[in-house]
Motif scaffolding. Sequence first.
Motif, PDB file in Angstrom:
ATOM      1  N   HIS A  81      25.779  45.149  72.121  1.00 28.50           N
ATOM      2  CA  HIS A  81      26.433  46.360  71.789  1.00 28.50           C
ATOM      3  C   HIS A  81      25.537  46.795  70.537  1.00 28.50           C
ATOM      4  N   HIS A  85      25.652  49.216  64.818  1.00 27.07           N
ATOM      5  CA  HIS A  85      26.665  50.039  65.538  1.00 27.07           C
ATOM      6  C   HIS A  85      26.261  51.500  65.499  1.00 27.07           C
ATOM      7  N   PRO A 120      26.793  51.589  71.528  1.00 25.32           N
ATOM      8  CA  PRO A 120      27.896  52.196  70.815  1.00 25.32           C
ATOM      9  C   PRO A 120      27.930  53.882  71.201  1.00 25.32           C
ATOM     10  N   HIS A 235      39.442  48.062  72.935  1.00 26.84           N
ATOM     11  CA  HIS A 235      38.778  47.311  71.647  1.00 26.84           C
ATOM     12  C   HIS A 235      39.763  46.206  71.205  1.00 26.84           C
ATOM     13  N   ASP A 425      34.722  46.267  73.114  1.00 24.36           N
ATOM     14  CA  ASP A 425      33.647  46.288  72.042  1.00 24.36           C
ATOM     15  C   ASP A 425      34.212  45.539  70.703  1.00 24.36           C
ATOM     16  N   ASP A 427      33.455  45.940  67.763  1.00 20.14           N
ATOM     17  CA  ASP A 427      32.567  46.578  66.657  1.00 20.14           C
ATOM     18  C   ASP A 427      32.601  45.942  65.388  1.00 20.14           C
TER      19      ASP A 427
HETATM   20 ZN   LIG Z   1      31.643  50.115  69.564  1.00 27.68          ZN
END
Ligand SMILES: [Zn+2]
Length: 446
Positions: A81, A85, A120, A235, A425, A427
């Motif tokens: 990813h 980000h 992202p 997420h 994701d 993050d």
């Molecule tokens: Zn993301």
Amino acid sequence: MNLIFFSIRTKGIHNFARRLATVFTRFGFTERPTRRALRTVVDALQEHQAAPTFFIPAIVLGRHPALLAEIAGYGAEIGIHGYVHNDYRTLSSHEQYVQTEKAIKVFRKTNMAFDGFRNPYLGWTEESLEVFSQLGFTYDSNDAVFHDVVDLNEFSPLLQSGFQKSLKLFQAVSCSTYALRPYFSGKILRIPTSIPDDEMLFDRLRITNAQVGAVWSKVMQRVYDLGGLYTLNLHPERATLCKPALQALLAASRRQALPVWVTSLKDVAAWWKERSQFRWRITPQPANRWLVEAECTSRATVVARNTTVEGSTTTPWFKDDVQVEARTFTIQSTHCPCIGVSPNSPQEIADFLCEQGYPFVRCSLEEAQNYAYYLDMPEGLGVTREEQLQHKSKLVQHIEALDTPFVYFGCWPNGRRAALSISGDIDSVTIQDFFLRIIEVFQSNI
Ligand SMILES: [Zn+2]
């Protein structure tokens, strides 16, 4: 673009403040809350003999290699990813290459296998596809398909505008049978992902868990009816919160008459590559009969429509279509059960039909009436991405609605009607990661 600027631009200052407050409830200073969230998704899918696909910025993986190895050990797929980000749309082709290469190095150093890339903000460009291809990725998961299943009029103008900003940011296309299928762009397989995701529903529209479960189930029903792939983006920071909605979605996938393939994105990619090698051979026989030979693997779903199949057992499939067990069989029909393609139609038409699993043969305009469908498209499928999408969607829609005898390969293996991938994701893993993002993205831009 840094995180604060991005968040304020897309969410407004009020929403940004709200977002900051939720960070402290969803993340911790240790890995514990995220570990629990990731396990929630893994465990929910294990009950369906499936595994999720998580994407993580390489710099975050580098800070939490043991946690990610543990999650991969439970069968989850881990994809890239970004290095940090950031939005690749703000980078040149060279910068995209350098940052992707840097991300790969971190994955290799931590012994983390990977096949795919998700940007992202789903912020891909044509250059990104070239970079992914050069660096050996199997697939990307950025092509956003929008499911219009929420009545936006029920929400305040402020919430509606936040939702619209996400739609624009994700460059989403409208849902169609074709848009829900993966496709090759050169060597890279483009696997569609579905919108709205958890962030748009929970944080943008602020709807409840039961409503989110109902929205996802509605999307599942639509994807099933169209025979496509539903890639949900959940997420992990909202995974614990979304558990009932996820269970409602998985239950909806089980309720369908034909099985839905719940699987990881790398398995979708492997399947689509396997399926891309399938071919048809159809030879005329006496007395309005056709010998059909399907060159395919044992996993292929061979389907026949509006005809009597001889030399094989069949089972009812979707609507009036039947699934054919044998790879060589005979069908009764006054027409050849395949698509005729004019000599003037360019090769891309033939390649497109092949990828969709449809049989075709080159023939002249005079022979058109002998085929289930005839295509004369000397201008091809269009030049721009929009034109291509429009022409391809229309073509698939026509072919899928044929009421003449026809055979085709179903999109998914072993008779499944549709596919469902739960992706997410990662993050950030901790509160520290969340705030480090701001510095990391800023530094990557200088
Ligand atoms: Zn993301």
